[in-house]
Design an enzyme around this catalytic site. Structure first.
Site, PDB file in Angstrom:
ATOM      1  CG  HIS A  94     -15.330  -7.448 -28.933  1.00 36.83           C
ATOM      2  ND1 HIS A  94     -14.563  -6.427 -29.470  1.00 36.83           N
ATOM      3  CD2 HIS A  94     -14.619  -8.198 -28.237  1.00 36.83           C
ATOM      4  CE1 HIS A  94     -13.075  -6.781 -28.864  1.00 36.83           C
ATOM      5  NE2 HIS A  94     -13.353  -7.487 -27.839  1.00 36.83           N
ATOM      6  CD  GLU A 101     -11.288  -5.750 -31.291  1.00 41.20           C
ATOM      7  OE1 GLU A 101     -11.705  -6.634 -31.840  1.00 41.20           O
ATOM      8  OE2 GLU A 101     -10.540  -5.491 -30.335  1.00 41.20           O
ATOM      9  CD  GLU A 159     -14.131  -8.231 -23.812  1.00 44.32           C
ATOM     10  OE1 GLU A 159     -13.180  -8.847 -23.750  1.00 44.32           O
ATOM     11  OE2 GLU A 159     -14.473  -7.657 -24.916  1.00 44.32           O
ATOM     12  N   GLY A 193      -8.319 -12.028 -25.469  1.00 44.71           N
ATOM     13  CA  GLY A 193      -7.756 -11.824 -26.815  1.00 44.71           C
ATOM     14  C   GLY A 193      -6.557 -12.285 -26.948  1.00 44.71           C
ATOM     15  N   GLY A 194      -5.348 -11.301 -26.882  1.00 44.21           N
ATOM     16  CA  GLY A 194      -4.081 -11.742 -27.090  1.00 44.21           C
ATOM     17  C   GLY A 194      -3.619 -13.067 -26.544  1.00 44.21           C
ATOM     18  CG  ASN A 210     -12.457 -12.478 -29.396  1.00 41.30           C
ATOM     19  OD1 ASN A 210     -12.239 -12.769 -30.600  1.00 41.30           O
ATOM     20  ND2 ASN A 210     -12.739 -11.013 -29.115  1.00 41.30           N
ATOM     21  CD1 TRP A 211      -8.380 -17.726 -30.145  1.00 47.28           C
ATOM     22  CD2 TRP A 211      -8.557 -19.096 -31.977  1.00 47.28           C
ATOM     23  NE1 TRP A 211      -8.086 -19.036 -29.927  1.00 47.28           N
ATOM     24  CE2 TRP A 211      -8.171 -19.883 -31.018  1.00 47.28           C
ATOM     25  CE3 TRP A 211      -8.539 -19.559 -33.390  1.00 47.28           C
ATOM     26  CZ2 TRP A 211      -7.935 -21.103 -31.093  1.00 47.28           C
ATOM     27  CZ3 TRP A 211      -8.216 -20.824 -33.546  1.00 47.28           C
ATOM     28  CH2 TRP A 211      -8.125 -21.727 -32.472  1.00 47.28           C
ATOM     29  CE  LYS A 212      -9.862  -9.076 -29.460  1.00 47.84           C
ATOM     30  NZ  LYS A 212      -9.405  -7.772 -29.023  1.00 47.84           N
TER      31      LYS A 212
END
Ligand code: PGA
Length: 261
Positions: free
Chosen positions: A101, A103, A173, A240-241, A13-15
């Site tokens: 997600h 976020e 998550e 993510g990161g 997930n590159w966001k």
């Protein structure tokens, strides 16, 4: 059925990160080295505007790497300024879409009901939804993890029949682990994954639940992936990161390849 019967799935997930050139370079690197994680389904979820060039880079590198959106509308088309419809994601080469997600839930007001509507729209369009659930630190400390996750799973997946559930990926998550460097222990994660599988059995049947892939997400890194991958109900990771570096993303995927070997 054991975890070995489910193909592990590791999604990046590159966001809202990277630019055109960096996204294409990362996708080309992952696709070019795809064989390092043989036996694991790989998914890259770039920002919507980079889906087309990222899909192109993957195709050019000959990699068997799927593309996913990070969100989608629950509508098929129409006057919804700024939204992206599930058929559009499919049209430009997506196979998956991340929905709900944390976020999206905390910053953009998404609810179990809206995630449920989006999951149904995604499935109707032919996309495979990755539906995210997870408790906050406050909820965990108040002993409400089970209640919160139960409500989210039952609400977000309400009305999906067995065939739809089998196409769905659930991502557990814990919100307190996302982007914080605090990963859930394998015991904490496994406990909730087993809970989710039980809920899926309640929504459909034990047979269906045994087929659904449940990813863990929240500070997954190359050095903690193997322990998570060894848990029987953890079938992959939503990263993510660490998905922004080909080396790290592939190392995580590799851990899931060996975790089920
Ligand atoms: P993280 O993000 O790996 O950076 O913690 C995971 C996610 O939000 O999907």
């Amino acid at each position: 059925m054991t975890a070995t019967a489910r193909t592990p799935i590791v999604a990046g997930n590159w966001k809202m990160n990277l630019d055109h050139a960096a996204g294409v370079a990362l996708a080309a690197a992952v696709a070019g080295r795809r064989s390092e994680a043989a036996g694991v389904d790989l998914v890259l979820c770039p920002p919507a505007v980079y889906i087309v060039p990222v899909a192109g880079a993957v195709a050019e590198a000959g990699g068997d790497v799927a593309i996913g959106g990070q969100n989608a509308s629950d509508k098929e088309k129409g006057a919804f300024t700024g939204e992206v419809a599930p058929p559009m994601l499919l049209d430009v080469g997506c196979r998956y879409v991340i929905l709900g997600h944390s976020e999206r839930r905390t910053l953009f007001g998404e609810t179990d009901a809206s995630v449920n509507a989006k999951a149904k729209a995604a499935l109707a369009a032919g996309l495979l939804p990755i539906v995210c659930v997870g408790e906050t630190l406050e909820e965990r400390e108040a002993g409400r993890t089970e209640a919160v996750v139960t409500e989210q799973v039952n609400g977000s997946l309400a009305g999906l029949d067995a065939a739809a559930l089998e196409k769905t990926v659930v991502a557990y998550e814990p919100v307190w682990a996302i982007g914080t460097g605090k990963v859930a222990t394998p015991e904490q994660a496994q406990e909730v994954h087993a809970l989710i599988r039980g809920l899926l059995a309640g929504l459909a049947s034990a047979e269906t639940a045994a087929k659904v892939r449940i990813q863990y997400g929240g500070s997954v890194k190359p050095d903690n992936a193997a322990q998570l991958a060894a848990c029987p109900d953890i079938d992959g990771a939503l990263v993510g990161g660490a998905s922004l570096k080909a080396d790290d993303f592939l190392a995580i995927a590799k851990a899931f390849a060996s975790g089920t070997a």
